[in-house]
Design a protein around this motif. Structure first.
Motif, PDB file in Angstrom:
ATOM      1  N   PHE A 231       0.794  -1.191   0.129  1.00 32.54           N
ATOM      2  CA  PHE A 231      -0.090   0.091  -0.065  1.00 32.54           C
ATOM      3  C   PHE A 231       0.857   1.274  -0.020  1.00 32.54           C
ATOM      4  N   ARG A 232       0.780   2.223  -1.045  1.00 32.68           N
ATOM      5  CA  ARG A 232       1.624   3.351  -0.968  1.00 32.68           C
ATOM      6  C   ARG A 232       0.485   4.644  -1.078  1.00 32.68           C
ATOM      7  N   SER A 233       0.603   5.556  -0.052  1.00 31.52           N
ATOM      8  CA  SER A 233      -0.151   6.855  -0.160  1.00 31.52           C
ATOM      9  C   SER A 233       0.130   7.677  -1.317  1.00 31.52           C
ATOM     10  N   ALA A 234      -0.653   8.120  -1.902  1.00 31.15           N
ATOM     11  CA  ALA A 234      -0.332   9.172  -2.958  1.00 31.15           C
ATOM     12  C   ALA A 234       0.205  10.290  -2.705  1.00 31.15           C
ATOM     13  N   VAL A 235       0.047  10.645  -1.542  1.00 26.20           N
ATOM     14  CA  VAL A 235       0.707  12.006  -0.895  1.00 26.20           C
ATOM     15  C   VAL A 235       1.516  11.480   0.389  1.00 26.20           C
ATOM     16  N   ASP A 236       2.878  11.274   0.505  1.00 30.28           N
ATOM     17  CA  ASP A 236       3.547  10.990   1.548  1.00 30.28           C
ATOM     18  C   ASP A 236       4.660  12.143   1.804  1.00 30.28           C
ATOM     19  N   HIS A 237       4.692  12.732   3.087  1.00 30.80           N
ATOM     20  CA  HIS A 237       5.672  13.859   3.267  1.00 30.80           C
ATOM     21  C   HIS A 237       6.902  13.030   3.859  1.00 30.80           C
ATOM     22  N   ILE A 238       6.709  11.966   4.166  1.00 29.92           N
ATOM     23  CA  ILE A 238       7.931  11.232   4.952  1.00 29.92           C
ATOM     24  C   ILE A 238       8.900  10.406   3.868  1.00 29.92           C
ATOM     25  N   VAL A 239       8.126   9.369   3.223  1.00 33.73           N
ATOM     26  CA  VAL A 239       8.780   8.459   2.311  1.00 33.73           C
ATOM     27  C   VAL A 239       8.692   8.846   0.947  1.00 33.73           C
ATOM     28  N   GLU A 240       9.411   9.015   0.095  1.00 36.42           N
ATOM     29  CA  GLU A 240       9.202   9.420  -1.510  1.00 36.42           C
ATOM     30  C   GLU A 240       8.746   8.087  -2.100  1.00 36.42           C
ATOM     31  N   PRO A 241       8.002   8.403  -3.152  1.00 35.31           N
ATOM     32  CA  PRO A 241       7.480   7.452  -3.999  1.00 35.31           C
ATOM     33  C   PRO A 241       8.663   6.479  -4.522  1.00 35.31           C
ATOM     34  N   VAL A 242       9.918   6.766  -4.736  1.00 36.56           N
ATOM     35  CA  VAL A 242      10.990   5.904  -5.335  1.00 36.56           C
ATOM     36  C   VAL A 242      11.211   4.602  -4.366  1.00 36.56           C
ATOM     37  N   ASN A 243      10.683   4.761  -2.956  1.00 34.10           N
ATOM     38  CA  ASN A 243      10.956   3.749  -2.161  1.00 34.10           C
ATOM     39  C   ASN A 243       9.886   2.459  -2.666  1.00 34.10           C
ATOM     40  N   ALA A 244       8.675   2.756  -3.035  1.00 31.36           N
ATOM     41  CA  ALA A 244       7.866   1.742  -3.625  1.00 31.36           C
ATOM     42  C   ALA A 244       8.560   0.933  -4.943  1.00 31.36           C
ATOM     43  N   THR A 245       8.843   2.078  -5.704  1.00 25.94           N
ATOM     44  CA  THR A 245       9.493   1.433  -6.916  1.00 25.94           C
ATOM     45  C   THR A 245      10.666   0.779  -6.706  1.00 25.94           C
ATOM     46  N   ILE A 246      11.648   0.855  -5.799  1.00 23.74           N
ATOM     47  CA  ILE A 246      12.615  -0.083  -5.606  1.00 23.74           C
ATOM     48  C   ILE A 246      12.301  -1.070  -4.890  1.00 23.74           C
ATOM     49  N   VAL A 247      11.257  -1.520  -4.121  1.00 27.86           N
ATOM     50  CA  VAL A 247      10.793  -2.585  -3.500  1.00 27.86           C
ATOM     51  C   VAL A 247      10.002  -3.405  -4.637  1.00 27.86           C
ATOM     52  N   LEU A 248       9.170  -2.968  -5.415  1.00 31.40           N
ATOM     53  CA  LEU A 248       8.460  -3.596  -6.310  1.00 31.40           C
ATOM     54  C   LEU A 248       9.165  -4.110  -7.556  1.00 31.40           C
ATOM     55  N   ASP A 249      10.332  -3.248  -7.964  1.00 28.14           N
ATOM     56  CA  ASP A 249      11.243  -3.376  -8.891  1.00 28.14           C
ATOM     57  C   ASP A 249      12.272  -4.743  -8.525  1.00 28.14           C
ATOM     58  N   GLY A 250      12.483  -4.804  -7.255  1.00 23.87           N
ATOM     59  CA  GLY A 250      13.539  -5.455  -6.669  1.00 23.87           C
ATOM     60  C   GLY A 250      13.259  -6.944  -6.288  1.00 23.87           C
ATOM     61  N   VAL A 251      12.024  -7.148  -5.668  1.00 26.17           N
ATOM     62  CA  VAL A 251      11.517  -8.488  -5.215  1.00 26.17           C
ATOM     63  C   VAL A 251      11.265  -9.393  -6.282  1.00 26.17           C
ATOM     64  N   SER A 252      11.417 -10.850  -6.005  1.00 21.47           N
ATOM     65  CA  SER A 252      11.456 -11.770  -7.257  1.00 21.47           C
ATOM     66  C   SER A 252      10.233 -12.690  -7.337  1.00 21.47           C
ATOM     67  N   GLY A 253       9.265 -12.349  -6.387  1.00 14.17           N
ATOM     68  CA  GLY A 253       8.112 -13.316  -6.317  1.00 14.17           C
ATOM     69  C   GLY A 253       7.003 -12.911  -7.425  1.00 14.17           C
ATOM     70  N   PRO A 254       6.324 -13.863  -8.043  1.00 16.98           N
ATOM     71  CA  PRO A 254       5.314 -13.621  -9.112  1.00 16.98           C
ATOM     72  C   PRO A 254       3.955 -12.980  -8.571  1.00 16.98           C
ATOM     73  N   ASP A 255       3.713 -13.004  -7.162  1.00 18.89           N
ATOM     74  CA  ASP A 255       2.437 -12.515  -6.603  1.00 18.89           C
ATOM     75  C   ASP A 255       2.567 -11.169  -5.938  1.00 18.89           C
ATOM     76  N   VAL A 256       2.815 -10.059  -6.779  1.00 23.61           N
ATOM     77  CA  VAL A 256       3.079  -8.806  -6.107  1.00 23.61           C
ATOM     78  C   VAL A 256       2.028  -7.583  -6.513  1.00 23.61           C
ATOM     79  N   THR A 257       1.376  -7.059  -5.599  1.00 26.43           N
ATOM     80  CA  THR A 257       0.477  -6.162  -5.816  1.00 26.43           C
ATOM     81  C   THR A 257       0.707  -4.730  -5.240  1.00 26.43           C
ATOM     82  N   GLU A 258       0.350  -3.687  -5.966  1.00 25.23           N
ATOM     83  CA  GLU A 258       0.744  -2.318  -5.515  1.00 25.23           C
ATOM     84  C   GLU A 258      -0.845  -1.748  -5.270  1.00 25.23           C
ATOM     85  N   VAL A 259      -1.325  -0.961  -4.164  1.00 21.36           N
ATOM     86  CA  VAL A 259      -2.361  -0.390  -3.958  1.00 21.36           C
ATOM     87  C   VAL A 259      -1.933   1.076  -3.593  1.00 21.36           C
TER      88      VAL A 259
END
Length: 255
Positions: free
Chosen positions: A189-217
């Protein structure tokens, strides 16, 4: 050291089918996860949410700890749940999400992960100066309670302990280097507006994990502490549905 009222660990013994370990964020406390924990408990899950070392007391105590201390606390609770429940999930908010990823890297039998605004880096230029600043001052002003919902307060430190913050950066590096080891089902789950954690964090995680069952909301109406914010019901309901689905699929494979 006295624990702040509301910062106590959350524990519920429920079903032996599904257990959930909740991991709170840096400078925060189990208070930020209590609503989530109570929702999971009402669904019959067994739930553990430990208070991480140095948290929920004074920021000076957090400055005496390092990331292996925080990791050790959640790993001990994971061991307890693994001995009790058939499917064990780890849910984390912010740095709690970072710890959840590290647990998944080292414990492949974790059934799945639910992450809320997980942190693995920062691109803010002042952050590069924090290790140096830590030799000069023990803390700087923090930004607790990044919440869109009026009247809601996060029980967290208003100071950022710099020695502990430097250790957090070490945890980030460790987790980023081994994201490919995370093969478990993942709901992020990623907040559209987050003043602490930048969106690049979700991108790094989603691009880096290797499992086939990955969903972003994407959460449209919450800031960083989404577990206390307007979209908390979406997080709570989605995590329950996710856990039931994965547990059911695991049972079918073993049948």
């Amino acid at each position: 050291m006295p624990v702040l009222s509301g910062a106590e660990p959350f524990v519920h013994d429920g079903s032996e089918d599904i257990g959930v370990l909740l991991c709170h964020g840096f400078t925060s406390s189990p208070q930020s996860m209590r609503g989530w924990g109570e929702h999971l408990a009402a669904e019959g899950f067994t739930v553990r949410c430990p208070r991480l070392p140095g948290h929920g007391t004074r920021w000076q105590e957090l400055n005496k700890t390092r990331w292996p201390d925080w990791y050790g606390a959640v790993e001990r609770e994971l061991a307890s749940l693994r001995g009790r429940c058939r499917s064990v999930f780890v849910f984390g908010q912010s740095m709690g999400g970072t710890l959840a990823l590290r647990l998944a890297q080292l414990h492949g039998d974790i059934a799945g992960l639910v992450l809320v605004n997980p942190s693995v880096t920062t691109v803010r230029p002042p952050a590069a100066l924090l290790p140096l600043a830590g030799h000069l001052v023990p803390s700087v002003a923090g930004i607790p309670g990044d919440i869109a919902k009026p009247g809601v307060r996060e029980l967290a430190y208003d100071r950022l302990p710099l020695h502990a913050t430097a250790s957090l950066r070490g945890l980030w590096r460790t987790v980023r280097a081994e994201l490919g080891k995370v093969r478990q089902p993942l709901l992020l789950f990623r907040s559209a507006v987050d003043h602490i954690v930048e969106p690049v964090n979700a991108t790094i995680v989603l691009d880096g994990v290797s499992g086939p069952d990955v969903t972003e909301v994407v959460l449209p109406d919450s800031f960083h502490v989404a577990t206390l914010d307007n979209d908390a019901p979406t997080v709570f309901a989605g995590s329950v549905e996710f856990a039931h689905r994965i547990h059911r699929e695991r049972a079918e494979v073993l049948a």
